[in-house]
Design an enzyme around this catalytic site. Structure first.
Site, PDB file in Angstrom:
ATOM      1  N   ASP A  87       0.850  -1.192   0.000  1.00  0.00           N
ATOM      2  CA  ASP A  87       0.000   0.000   0.000  1.00  0.00           C
ATOM      3  C   ASP A  87       0.887   1.243   0.000  1.00  0.00           C
ATOM      4  OD1 ASP A  87      -2.951   0.898   0.387  1.00  0.00           O
ATOM      5  OD2 ASP A  87      -1.728   2.256   1.596  1.00  0.00           O
TER       6      ASP A  87
HETATM    7  N1  LIG Z   1       2.393   3.509 -12.543  1.00  0.00           N
HETATM    8  C1  LIG Z   1       2.436   4.179 -11.360  1.00  0.00           C
HETATM    9  N2  LIG Z   1       1.480   3.923 -10.446  1.00  0.00           N
HETATM   10  C2  LIG Z   1       1.575   4.596  -9.272  1.00  0.00           C
HETATM   11  C3  LIG Z   1       2.574   5.530  -8.979  1.00  0.00           C
HETATM   12  N3  LIG Z   1       2.360   6.025  -7.715  1.00  0.00           N
HETATM   13  C4  LIG Z   1       1.274   5.393  -7.230  1.00  0.00           C
HETATM   14  N4  LIG Z   1       0.820   4.535  -8.166  1.00  0.00           N
HETATM   15  C5  LIG Z   1      -0.334   3.637  -8.064  1.00  0.00           C
HETATM   16  C6  LIG Z   1       0.101   2.273  -7.569  1.00  0.00           C
HETATM   17  C7  LIG Z   1      -1.148   1.765  -6.941  1.00  0.00           C
HETATM   18  O1  LIG Z   1      -1.947   1.143  -7.943  1.00  0.00           O
HETATM   19  C8  LIG Z   1      -1.846   3.022  -6.459  1.00  0.00           C
HETATM   20  C9  LIG Z   1      -1.657   3.189  -4.967  1.00  0.00           C
HETATM   21  O2  LIG Z   1      -2.852   2.814  -4.347  1.00  0.00           O
HETATM   22  P1  LIG Z   1      -2.909   1.516  -3.400  1.00  0.00           P
HETATM   23  O3  LIG Z   1      -1.593   1.290  -2.761  1.00  0.00           O
HETATM   24  O4  LIG Z   1      -4.110   1.661  -2.539  1.00  0.00           O
HETATM   25  O5  LIG Z   1      -3.116   0.294  -4.416  1.00  0.00           O
HETATM   26  P2  LIG Z   1      -4.387   0.033  -5.348  1.00  0.00           P
HETATM   27  O6  LIG Z   1      -5.616   0.623  -4.743  1.00  0.00           O
HETATM   28  O7  LIG Z   1      -4.054   0.453  -6.737  1.00  0.00           O
HETATM   29  O8  LIG Z   1      -4.501  -1.536  -5.379  1.00  0.00           O
HETATM   30  P3  LIG Z   1      -4.627  -2.494  -4.106  1.00  0.00           P
HETATM   31  O9  LIG Z   1      -5.267  -1.684  -3.006  1.00  0.00           O
HETATM   32  O10 LIG Z   1      -3.236  -2.911  -3.764  1.00  0.00           O
HETATM   33  O11 LIG Z   1      -5.485  -3.635  -4.593  1.00  0.00           O
HETATM   34  O12 LIG Z   1      -1.217   4.145  -7.075  1.00  0.00           O
HETATM   35  C10 LIG Z   1       3.552   5.779  -9.993  1.00  0.00           C
HETATM   36  O13 LIG Z   1       4.481   6.582  -9.841  1.00  0.00           O
HETATM   37  N5  LIG Z   1       3.442   5.074 -11.145  1.00  0.00           N
END
Ligand SMILES: Nc1nc2c(ncn2[C@H]2C[C@H](O)[C@@H](COP(=O)(O)OP(=O)(O)OP(=O)(O)O)O2)c(=O)[nH]1
Length: 218
Positions: A87
């Site tokens: 996260d």
């Molecule tokens: N490609 C890319 N993505 C980024 C960057 N900074 C943050 N992110 C994305 C990665 C994660 O998908 C999201 C961060 O949100 P979370 O950690 O809550 O994960 P997310 O909700 O996407 O999926 P999850 O909760 O792990 O099922 O932001 C970046 O510099 N490049």
């Protein structure tokens, strides 16, 4: 003579993040993906590091529980299954930012962030059976002094709405990140050197996870 073939461990990525999956694939690791689906809204913590670590732990544990149930039910073969939850949050001038709720929030954040710096913290939790190794990786991010017009155009792309901190380093937002102090993977959402350490803590080498070379039969 009997031979014992070492079955490589299986890595399950407990994340819907395409960025995390691409990072692992580029590093030679093909994870299985099982999205945790946990409710992140009710989790509170004293610091940004504590928050992202607790969220990473909850995501990994939710998926690890499902993997165990599948193994017990015979739907998955027993063996070394490693579940990774992550996260990411941005710590900026005492505030902790996840994804912006909407375009207006993304615009306002960028007006505060431009020309300043923040810290992108990514919590990692790796679970194998009933053993857990976890840690936070942090990277300082220096933001360019962008104009309102640039911010409006960036928000209009939609990219900042779906990422922690409302920016990417490897996407369109890369033009607005002047420099970092730490690993780029931590900003994107997964630190590979930290994953290597967590695997070692659980008795594994990251080498075991590299895609097995397709050996030609015969
Ligand atoms: N490609 C890319 N993505 C980024 C960057 N900074 C943050 N992110 C994305 C990665 C994660 O998908 C999201 C961060 O949100 P979370 O950690 O809550 O994960 P997310 O909700 O996407 O999926 P999850 O909760 O792990 O099922 O932001 C970046 O510099 N490049």
């Amino acid at each position: 003579m009997r031979t014992r073939t070492q079955v490589p461990p299986r890595l399950v990525l407990a994340s819907a993040s395409p960025a995390r999956r691409k990072l692992l694939q580029a590093a030679g690791i093909e994870p299985e993906v099982l999205v945790s689906g946990i409710d992140e809204s009710d989790i509170r913590a004293a610091t940004a590091e504590d928050l992202c670590l607790e969220l990473a732990r909850r995501k990994a544990q939710a998926v690890a529980d499902r993997v165990l149930a599948a193994i017990v039910a015979g739907h998955l073969p027993p063996g070394d299954t490693l579940v990774l939850g992550c996260d990411s949050v941005l710590e900026f001038q005492g505030e902790v930012y996840g994804k912006p709720g909407d375009a207006s929030e993304a615009f306002k954040r960028w007006q505060r962030m431009r020309g300043q710096w923040g810290v992108l913290h990514t919590g990692h939790c790796l679970i194998k059976g009933d053993v857990r190794a976890d840690a936070v990786a942090s990277t300082v991010v220096h933001f360019a002094d962008v104009s309102d017009e640039e911010i409006a155009a960036y928000v209009a792309t939609g990219e900042p709405l779906n990422v922690a901190g409302a920016f990417t380093i490897d996407g369109i937002g890369g033009a607005f990140v002047e420099r970092i102090e730490g690993t780029a993977g931590t900003v994107i959402g997964l630190s590979l050197p930290l994953l290597r350490e967590l695997l070692a803590d659980l008795g594994h080498s990251i080498v075991e996870l590299w895609r097995q070379p397709q050996t030609l039969e015969g």
